[in-house]
Write an enzyme that holds these catalytic residues in place. Structure first.
Site, short mmCIF file in Angstrom:
data_model
loop_
_atom_site.label_atom_id
_atom_site.label_comp_id
_atom_site.label_asym_id
_atom_site.label_seq_id
_atom_site.Cartn_x
_atom_site.Cartn_y
_atom_site.Cartn_z
N GLU A 87 19.17 22.16 -11.97
CA GLU A 87 18.68 23.25 -12.52
C GLU A 87 17.07 23.20 -13.16
O GLU A 87 16.75 22.13 -12.63
CB GLU A 87 19.57 23.35 -14.07
N CYS A 333 18.08 19.57 -21.18
CA CYS A 333 18.49 18.79 -19.75
C CYS A 333 19.71 18.76 -19.58
O CYS A 333 20.55 18.26 -20.16
CB CYS A 333 17.78 17.42 -19.89
N1 SAH Z 1 14.11 11.10 -17.23
C1 SAH Z 1 12.90 11.56 -17.96
C2 SAH Z 1 12.62 13.06 -17.88
C3 SAH Z 1 13.63 14.10 -18.21
S1 SAH Z 1 14.26 14.69 -19.83
C4 SAH Z 1 12.61 11.20 -19.34
O1 SAH Z 1 13.48 10.35 -19.91
O2 SAH Z 1 11.46 11.25 -20.00
C5 SAH Z 1 12.75 15.44 -20.80
C6 SAH Z 1 12.65 14.99 -22.06
O3 SAH Z 1 13.89 15.64 -22.93
C7 SAH Z 1 12.88 13.46 -22.63
O4 SAH Z 1 11.93 13.27 -23.22
C8 SAH Z 1 14.34 13.27 -23.05
O5 SAH Z 1 14.45 12.18 -23.77
C9 SAH Z 1 14.57 14.73 -23.63
N2 SAH Z 1 15.86 15.08 -23.99
C10 SAH Z 1 17.07 14.85 -23.29
N3 SAH Z 1 18.09 15.40 -23.76
C11 SAH Z 1 17.64 15.92 -25.01
C12 SAH Z 1 18.15 16.76 -26.17
N4 SAH Z 1 19.57 16.81 -26.03
N5 SAH Z 1 17.51 17.37 -26.84
C13 SAH Z 1 16.18 16.85 -27.04
N6 SAH Z 1 15.54 16.53 -26.27
C14 SAH Z 1 16.42 15.74 -25.14
#
Ligand code: SAH
Length: 347
Positions: A87, A333
């Protein structure tokens, strides 16, 4: 199948030459691809097109569905040439449109709050598949390589970019190449959960983008509760790697901090975060956790988030609270893919 969009312009030139094409064919192929065209739609002699199609995926990344949220955020469900789903999101701001790109099918980092990791990692994306996510959206929005509709890129979709290091770096080189879609490193952000050796290695690649680290905690102990990677690398090591990045690129770095109720969002956390980061050339991006149905974690309310922000800024930390965009369409995500995959498998 191989991915033609993996190749740089120079590599397409050698390919066209090997195929016995006239020199201008390379430019035709490259320009067509950068416009988001499939191989079948390239203006080539039939023999050359069939030769390409026998080796390369015709359209590696296809837009399968588009969902538009009330705030205008668009969520894309892409189908890859092998049937896998990923996505992407396109958010519009005053300064342009930011596309959020996936780097892997699924993820193996196991963060407790993240839907991308629910089914583990299925496979890495190639450089050309990542580029094709952007080419497909730019085309579907009516953009061209010269008049881009995608102006900014964040590697914040599914996957851990530094767990797919080589392909991600190749993708970034092709994305920033002059003559291609040419998005400047300054308009690109890469978010990592904090793979320290790769952060250090990346500092030496000469790609001065906005390095973003998902911190989400103020001590290693707390961080281990929600992020398994914290068992491998400490916050101190992450901060050292960030300093190294700044030293090499002159770019300030960014921390993502998702506010989770009862976990990391008390004012003592804001104070601890401030003392951890004080004096560093960095910025903190706060966001209220987007609740994920499969996970038992909730975001804070707006008032607590505002208070957290005020505490940080009053302690001298540069910080902003991001609007949560597209939450009515599963903007966080992996949410859309997770829902889609489970819808398919429940049939
Ligand atoms: N793997 C990488 C990039 C992908 S996630 C990383 O960990 O940075 C992008 C951002 O969204 C990251 O900061 C992640 O921790 C955050 N994220 C994931 N799920 C989330 C959610 N349910 N609510 C808010 N932020 C979230």
């Amino acid at each position: 199948m191989k991915i033609l969009q993996d190749l740089s312009y120079q590599e397409i030139c050698s390919l066209a030459e090997r195929m016995g094409g006239k020199p201008f064919r390379a430019r035709q192929i490259y320009e067509g691809l950068m416009q988001g065209k499939s191989i079948s739609a390239l203006p080539l002699p039939q023999a050359m097109r069939s030769a390409l199609l026998s080796e390369y995926a015709d359209e590696p990344v296809k837009i399968k569905e588009v969902f538009t949220a009330k705030d205008g955020t668009k969520k894309y469900l892409f189908e890859l040439w092998d049937g896998n789903l990923i996505e992407g999101v396109l958010m519009s701001y005053q300064y342009g449109n930011t596309q959020c790109v996936s780097t892997q099918v699924g993820c193996r980092m196991g963060c407790k709050f993240c839907a991308s990791t629910l089914g583990g990692r299925v496979r890495d994306l190639t450089a050309g598949e990542m580029l094709s996510e952007i080419l497909a959206v730019n085309r579907s929005e009516g953009g061209t390589p010269k008049e881009r509709k995608v102006t900014n890129v964040v590697l914040m979709g599914s996957g851990e970019p530094f767990d797919n290091y080589d392909e991600v770096v190749k993708f970034l080189r092709n994305l920033t190449a002059e003559g291609g879609i040419h998005i400047s490193a300054r308009n690109i952000s890469l978010s990592t959960c904090g793979l320290v050796p790769q952060m250090r290695r990346f500092a030496e690649e000469g790609i001065p983008l906005n390095l973003t680290v998902s911190l989400h905690a103020t001590s290693d102990e707390e961080r281990r509760r929600t992020m398994p990677i914290a068992n491998r690398y400490s916050i101190a090591e992450i901060l050292d790697a960030c300093s190294y990045y700044f030293e090499k690129t002159g770019r300030r770095y960014i921390f993502e901090y998702s506010l989770i109720e009862g976990e990391n969002a008390d004012m003592v956390h804001a104070e601890k975060l401030a003392s951890l980061l004080r004096g560093r050339p960095c910025h903190v991006n706060l966001i209220r956790l987007n609740p994920v149905k499969e996970r038992n974690l909730k975001g804070t309310d707006e008032r607590t988030a505002q208070m957290f922000l005020r505490t940080l800024t009053s302690l001298g930390i540069s910080a902003t609270l991001r609007r949560s965009m597209g939450s009515d369409i599963g903007g966080a995500c992996g949410q859309l893919r997770a829902r889609y995959v489970s819808r398919i498998s429940s049939h």
